[in-house]
Design an enzyme around this catalytic site. Structure first.
Site, short mmCIF file in Angstrom:
data_model
loop_
_atom_site.label_atom_id
_atom_site.label_comp_id
_atom_site.label_asym_id
_atom_site.label_seq_id
_atom_site.Cartn_x
_atom_site.Cartn_y
_atom_site.Cartn_z
N LYS A 42 31.30 24.90 33.23
CA LYS A 42 30.16 25.39 32.45
C LYS A 42 30.69 26.48 31.52
O LYS A 42 31.08 27.55 31.95
CB LYS A 42 29.08 26.00 33.35
CG LYS A 42 27.83 26.34 32.55
CD LYS A 42 26.88 27.25 33.27
CE LYS A 42 27.10 28.72 32.99
NZ LYS A 42 27.01 29.16 31.59
N SER A 59 31.04 39.09 34.71
CA SER A 59 30.72 40.45 35.16
C SER A 59 30.75 40.56 36.69
O SER A 59 30.59 39.56 37.39
CB SER A 59 29.33 40.84 34.66
OG SER A 59 28.35 40.10 35.37
N GLU A 74 37.12 36.79 38.84
CA GLU A 74 37.87 37.66 37.92
C GLU A 74 36.82 38.45 37.15
O GLU A 74 36.06 37.87 36.37
CB GLU A 74 38.67 36.75 36.98
CG GLU A 74 39.92 37.37 36.49
CD GLU A 74 40.75 37.86 37.63
OE1 GLU A 74 40.80 39.10 37.78
OE2 GLU A 74 41.31 37.04 38.37
N CYS A 85 38.12 42.28 29.54
CA CYS A 85 38.10 42.94 30.85
C CYS A 85 39.30 43.86 30.98
O CYS A 85 39.30 44.77 31.78
CB CYS A 85 38.01 41.94 31.98
SG CYS A 85 39.21 40.66 31.91
N GLU A 127 31.80 49.85 33.24
CA GLU A 127 32.31 49.02 32.15
C GLU A 127 31.27 48.90 31.04
O GLU A 127 30.11 48.59 31.30
CB GLU A 127 32.65 47.63 32.69
CG GLU A 127 33.31 46.74 31.67
CD GLU A 127 33.78 45.42 32.25
OE1 GLU A 127 32.97 44.75 32.92
OE2 GLU A 127 34.95 45.05 32.03
C1 UN1 Z 1 40.12 39.22 29.51
O1 UN1 Z 1 40.08 40.34 29.07
O2 UN1 Z 1 39.11 38.69 29.99
O3 UN1 Z 1 45.69 40.47 28.69
C2 UN1 Z 1 41.36 38.41 29.47
C3 UN1 Z 1 44.85 40.22 27.83
C4 UN1 Z 1 44.58 38.78 27.47
C5 UN1 Z 1 43.61 38.21 28.44
C6 UN1 Z 1 42.39 39.04 28.62
N1 UN1 Z 1 45.80 38.03 27.45
O4 UN1 Z 1 44.25 41.12 27.27
#
Ligand code: UN1
Length: 499
Positions: A179, A233, A254, A288, A389
Site C-alpha cells: 500500500k 510515524s 521504521e 526520519c 518530531e
Molecule cells: C527516511 O528518512 O525515511 O539516510 C529515509 C537517508 C536516506 C534515507 C532516509 N538515504 O537520509
C-alpha cells in the site's frame, strides 16, 4: 489552451489492473501547485485487500520455487530499467512529493542501488552449517521465504523505501501486497511497472492504493499476510504493531527520529554549517533522519548560529522542478499544520524564533504547501521542540559546555535513529560512536545520507529492532533447521552421546 486529461490509475492485483471494488478514488496532487493533478488512484478497502492477498498467496506457490539466482535476475534487469527511466521517474516524484529534482534523482538512484545490492543476494542467501553432536549426522539451517508480506510505505522516499521492502522480500521468495502512501502512489506504480517490465510474474507484487484505516488496517489484519513491513510515524506504527500482535504477526517498524548533530569547538565550522543546512532542510526536513537538533559547543555557538540563520534565511524555497530551488514544499496541508503548531509550541516554551516560523502563502507560493526554513535558538533539552518530531524544515539549536553533556542531551529523547558529531578529535569520535544511543552515527557528516548496504534503523521508539538494508533478509526469511541422519540407527540427541 489544451489540457491533458487526468490519468486514472488502477490497483494491480494478480497481474490485472483493477479499479477499487467500491469505485472510490482519490487525487494525487502536486504539493507545489495544487492545480496540477497528477492522477486519480483507487481508494481501496478490505475487499480489494482480500483480492490482492489471495493473488499474492496464489503466486507464492510458484514464486517460492523459482531459484533465488533466477529471481535475482529480474532485480538486475529492474535496476537497469530504472537507470534508463531515472530522469522521468525523478520528475514524476518531484511532481507528486515536492522534493527537488536532485533529491528525487537520488531517491531513484537509491532504488537502483538496492536492486543491484539485493540481486547479489540471489547467489548468497547464506545459511549455516554446523557439526552435529552425533556421528553420521549432518546439520544445517537454511533461509526459507515467509509467504505473503504486507507493506505500508511512507511518502518521503516514495521509491527508495518501497524498494528497501520489495526487493529483499522478492529475492527471498516472498510475494507482496504494497500500500503506497496516499500522497505519493505514482512512484510505487513506477517501481512496480519496472519490475513487471523486468519480467516479474503476475501476482508476485500487488498494489492496493488508499488510506490507512480503509486499506492499511485490513492488510495488517489479514490472516494470510504472514508479516508486515511499515515505515511511518511512531503513532501509526504503534497501531500497526498492536493489531498485528493479535495474530502474532512479525512486524518491522521504521519510525520517527529527533536526530542530533553535535558541533564541538574544534570542528571545521564551515563543513558543519554545510552539513547542518543539508541535514535540516534537505527534503524540506521531511526525513526520519533529518537533523532536527543542533547541539552547539558554547565557544562556537554565537558564530555558528549567526551563519546558520543567514544561510537558512537565504535558501531558495519553491517548486522542486525549477532550476536553483533548494527547498521544495511540504507534502500536504497537514504537514504545514504540524510545522505551524510546533513553532507556536516552541515560542510558548520560550525558544527564540531566529528565522522562518511560518507557512509561505504569497505570490508563487499561493497554490502550494510551502514553509519557511525555520531556526529556533535558546532551545533547552526539556522543551517539546527539542524532543518531538516535527517532520518539517524546523531545527532547534541547543547550547552545551562539555562533550559529556552533549552526549547526554543527544540521548535524552525517546527516539534513536541518527546522530552526527563534528570534531577533529579522534578520541571523542570513538567515544561518540560508543555512547550515542542511535542506529546510525556519522562523524563529520550530517544525520542524513544512509547507504543501502548497511543496516538502516534505530533504537528506542524509532523501531522495534529490525533493520532494512543489511539485515532486511533476516526479516524476509525464516530459518529452517535441517538434520540428516546417515547412521541407519536411532540416535537420540542429548541422550545417546552423553557420557
Ligand atoms: C527516511 O528518512 O525515511 O539516510 C529515509 C537517508 C536516506 C534515507 C532516509 N538515504 O537520509
Amino acid at each position: 489552451m489544451t489540457s491533458t486529461p487526468i490519468k486514472t490509475y488502477s490497483n494491480l492485483i494478480g497481474g490485472e489492473w483493477l479499479a477499487s471494488k467500491s469505485g472510490q478514488t482519490f487525487q494525487n496532487i502536486n504539493p507545489a501547485d495544487h492545480s496540477d493533478i497528477i492522477g486519480v488512484f483507487p481508494a481501496s478497502n478490505a475487499d480489494d485487500v482480500a483480492l490482492a492477498v489471495a493473488a499474492a498467496k496464489k503466486a507464492y506457490a510458484t514464486w517460492r520455487l523459482v531459484p533465488a539466482p533466477k529471481r535475482a535476475e529480474i532485480l538486475y534487469r529492474a535496476g537497469a530499467i530504472l537507470s534508463e527511466r531515472k530522469e522521468q521517474y525523478a520528475r514524476d516524484m518531484t511532481r507528486e512529493m515536492g522534493k527537488v529534482l536532485a533529491e528525487t534523482r537520488g531517491d531513484v538512484q537509491e532504488a537502483i542501488d538496492e536492486a543491484y545490492y539485493v540481486a547479489g543476494e540471489g547467489r548468497r542467501l547464506f545459511g549455516v552449517t554446523v557439526p552435529s553432536e552425533l556421528q553420521n549426522k549432518f546439520a544445517m539451517s537454511v533461509r526459507m521465504p515467509v509467504g505473503v508480506i504486507g507493506m505500508i510505505a511512507p511518502w518521503n522516499f516514495p521509491m527508495a523505501i518501497p524498494s528497501w521492502k520489495l526487493f529483499p522480500a522478492l529475492v527471498a521468495g516472498n510475494t507482496c501486497v504494497i500500500k503506497p502512501a496516499e500522497d505519493t502512489p505514482l512512484s510505487t506504480y513506477n517501481l512496480v511497472q519496472t519490475l513487471i517490465d523486468a519480467g516479474l510474474p503476475p501476482g508476485v507484487v500487488n498494489i492496493v492504493s488508499g488510506y490507512g484505516p480503509e486499506a492499511g488496517a485490513p492488510l495488517v489484519e489479514h490472516p494470510d499476510v504472514r508479516a508486515i513491513s511499515f515505515t511511518g510515524s511512531s503513532a501509526t506504527g504503534s497501531l500497526v504493531a498492536q493489531r498485528a500482535a493479535a495474530t502474532f504477526k512479525p512486524v518491522s517498524l521504521e519510525m520517527g527520529g529527533k536526530n542530533a548533530m553535535i558541533v564541538m569547538d574544534d570542528a571545521n565550522l564551515e563543513l558543519a554549517l554545510e552539513g547542518a543546512l543539508w541535514g535540516a532542510f534537505g527534503t524540506t526536513g521531511q526525513r526520519c533522519t533529518a537533523t532536527s537538533r543542533i547541539l552547539l559547543h558554547k565557544n562556537i555557538a554565537a558564530e555558528f548560529t549567526q551563519k546558520l540563520v543567514a544561510r537558512a534565511a537565504a535558501l531558495k524555497v519553491g517548486n522542486g522542478l525549477e532550476d536553483g530551488i533548494e527547498v521544495g514544499p511540504q507534502v500536504n496541508d497537514q504537514q504545514i499544520e504540524t510545522s505551524t503548531s510546533y513553532c507556536a509550541i516552541a515560542i510558548a516554551e520560550g525558544a527564540q524564533l531566529l528565522t522562518g516560523g511560518k507557512a509561505l502563502t504569497e505570490g508563487s507560493y499561493a497554490n502550494g504547501t510551502f514553509f519557511a526554513p525555520t531556526v529556533f535558538g535558546g532551545v533547552k533539552p526539556h522543551m517539546r521542540i527539542a524532543r518531538e518530531e516535527v517532520f518539517g524544515p524546523v531545527v532547534s539549536l541547543i547550547e552545551f559546555s562539555t562533550f559529556e553533556e552533549a552526549i547526554e542531551i543527544a540521548n535524552s529523547i525517546d527516539y534513536g535513529l541518527s546522530t552526527a558529531l563534528y570534531t577533529k578529535d579522534i578520541n571523542r569520535a570513538f567515544s561518540a560512536i560508543r555512547d550515542l544511543e542511535a542506529g546510525i552515527t556519522y562523524i563529520n557528516a550530517p544525520t542524513i545520507g544512509a547507504e543501502v548496504h548497511l543496516p538502516f534503523g534505530g533504537v528506542k521508539q524509532t523501531g522495534n529492532g529490525h533493520r532494512e538494508g543489511l539485515g532486511a533478509l533476516d526479516f524476509y526469511t525464516t530459518w529452517k533447521s535441517v538434520y540428516i541422519d546417515s547412521s541407519d540407527t536411532l540416535q537420540r540427541a542429548q541422550i545417546d552421546n552423553a557420557e
